[in-house]
Design an enzyme around this catalytic site. Sequence first.
Site, PDB file in Angstrom:
ATOM      1  N   ALA A   1      85.861 -13.405  56.261  1.00 48.39           N
ATOM      2  CA  ALA A   1      86.876 -12.876  55.372  1.00 48.39           C
ATOM      3  C   ALA A   1      87.908 -13.005  56.269  1.00 48.39           C
ATOM      4  O   ALA A   1      88.333 -12.172  57.146  1.00 48.39           O
ATOM      5  CB  ALA A   1      86.554 -11.387  55.037  1.00 48.39           C
TER       6      ALA A   1
ATOM      7  N   GLY B   1      92.159  -5.056  59.024  1.00 49.94           N
ATOM      8  CA  GLY B   1      91.189  -5.639  59.068  1.00 49.94           C
ATOM      9  C   GLY B   1      90.575  -5.341  57.727  1.00 49.94           C
ATOM     10  O   GLY B   1      90.923  -5.075  56.760  1.00 49.94           O
ATOM     11  N   ASN B   2      89.211  -5.861  57.646  1.00 47.70           N
ATOM     12  CA  ASN B   2      88.351  -5.858  56.443  1.00 47.70           C
ATOM     13  C   ASN B   2      86.987  -5.490  56.623  1.00 47.70           C
ATOM     14  O   ASN B   2      86.582  -5.271  57.784  1.00 47.70           O
ATOM     15  CB  ASN B   2      88.789  -6.871  55.566  1.00 47.70           C
ATOM     16  CG  ASN B   2      87.913  -8.131  56.273  1.00 47.70           C
ATOM     17  OD1 ASN B   2      86.673  -8.295  56.575  1.00 47.70           O
ATOM     18  ND2 ASN B   2      88.740  -9.120  56.846  1.00 47.70           N
ATOM     19  N   ARG B   3      86.451  -5.279  55.747  1.00 46.92           N
ATOM     20  CA  ARG B   3      84.969  -4.567  55.597  1.00 46.92           C
ATOM     21  C   ARG B   3      83.876  -5.753  55.945  1.00 46.92           C
ATOM     22  O   ARG B   3      82.872  -5.227  55.915  1.00 46.92           O
ATOM     23  CB  ARG B   3      84.659  -3.878  54.484  1.00 46.92           C
ATOM     24  CG  ARG B   3      85.356  -2.513  54.212  1.00 46.92           C
ATOM     25  CD  ARG B   3      84.900  -1.777  52.891  1.00 46.92           C
ATOM     26  NE  ARG B   3      85.649  -1.033  52.572  1.00 46.92           N
ATOM     27  CZ  ARG B   3      85.980   0.445  53.000  1.00 46.92           C
ATOM     28  NH1 ARG B   3      85.156   0.728  53.778  1.00 46.92           N
ATOM     29  NH2 ARG B   3      86.859   0.925  52.456  1.00 46.92           N
ATOM     30  N   SER B   4      83.998  -6.797  56.223  1.00 43.68           N
ATOM     31  CA  SER B   4      83.141  -7.856  56.292  1.00 43.68           C
ATOM     32  C   SER B   4      82.103  -7.448  57.650  1.00 43.68           C
ATOM     33  O   SER B   4      82.822  -7.376  58.603  1.00 43.68           O
ATOM     34  CB  SER B   4      83.705  -9.214  56.519  1.00 43.68           C
ATOM     35  OG  SER B   4      82.755 -10.328  56.599  1.00 43.68           O
TER      36      SER B   4
END
Length: 402
Positions: free
Chosen positions: A270, A203-206
């Site tokens: 994102a 995943g990502n930090r958005s």
Amino acid sequence: MRILLGVGAGIAAYKSALLLRLLTEAGHDVRVVPTRASLEFVGRATWEALSGQPATSEVFEDVPSVEHVRLGKSADLVVVAPATADLLARAAGGRSDDLLTAALLTARCPVLMAPAMHTEMWEHPATRANVATLRERGVHVLEPASGRLTGADTGPGRLPEPEEIARAALALVVPPGDDLRGRAVVVSAGGTREPLDPVRFLGNRSSGRQGVALAAAAARRGAHVTLVAANLTVAPPAGVRTVDVETTAELRSAVRDAAAAADVVVMAAAVADFRPVGVAAHKIKKDGTGTAPTIELATNPDVLAELAAERPRPGQVVVGFAAETGDGDGDVLAHGRAKARRKGADLLVVNEVGPGRGFGTATNAVTLLDARGDEVGTARGTKDEVAEAVWDAVVPLLPRAD
Ligand code: CTP
């Protein structure tokens, strides 16, 4: 504007003195209603001197003017800061055991609550349920900030900064515009997650804050908004249709469905560029030899580039975001220009990201590029202000409404 400022019994009550100052300096008439216990932290004299008005906590003071009914009914905006776990619980339960909770029951204006408490209290299922109940009823409950709490502990639970509370609160009563009236708008927000096994994902930090701000701003300007929400860590705004998704495939399908009838599509999410080729049916275990597994990745479709190429609706405006850090091959803007030409969106919002910048933060600084990579504007400020600037740039691109 008449603002009622409720103050709960938290150490962060001192920050509300600054909030009060910001609101009165902006020309508003602010009446402070502190809870009884909050006076242990900041005394009545401070509130009365700073607001120039009485600051009572009890229903039985000034009985002839029936304050507990009048205060709520006459307010244009209610702001509660800090909103403690107890205050959230009392508000969610519809209690009216002091002047503030009574006023909350009679208020028909927008209400914003800025929680502050220890992380354990914020994360407790009882508090989560109370926050969910209040949000369902249309109360705007801010996410607390993360950082140092009263003792040595750190984590989510800090009162957001007074400037942020003031901006979020005042944005709730901005008179609605109408330059997007009748337009159908799709906004994707958050970050997609690609499962590896039943418990893990890439995943990502958005946080989804910028996309949520775009959706809220479009709704304020009169649009019918569909928010495709990928794992948001903030609450979706009121008055928009929200479709929850997790993976890129789900996001792609939800965005494409809604885009078929949309005047504008904004890809603020994102989106994971890669996904694991296979999702393990069971939790991936250590094999005992100390050898780490290799994860094979497949490339995800580029949802924005597809939409920009296909244009499911004539005259549709497609907006992309470019999260850039800059590197040896070029700075943030150079990467942005190349991306604008590659993606073919009508507008690319170039956003510098990295620790403390862009992701998860309340403010943003962006450059707007057209499909040739030429700069058409810049915006800096809160994510709400950036959102307004993006819509200001989109509106002139729309074909005239008949
Ligand atoms: N995007 C998309 N589908 C993808 C990847 C990105 O629709 N598979 C969209 C994002 O929503 C955003 C824009 O494309 O509007 C740019 O995203 P970004 O992550 O900055 O760019 P990438 O295309 O992933 O390029 P790179 O990773 O090479 O910077």
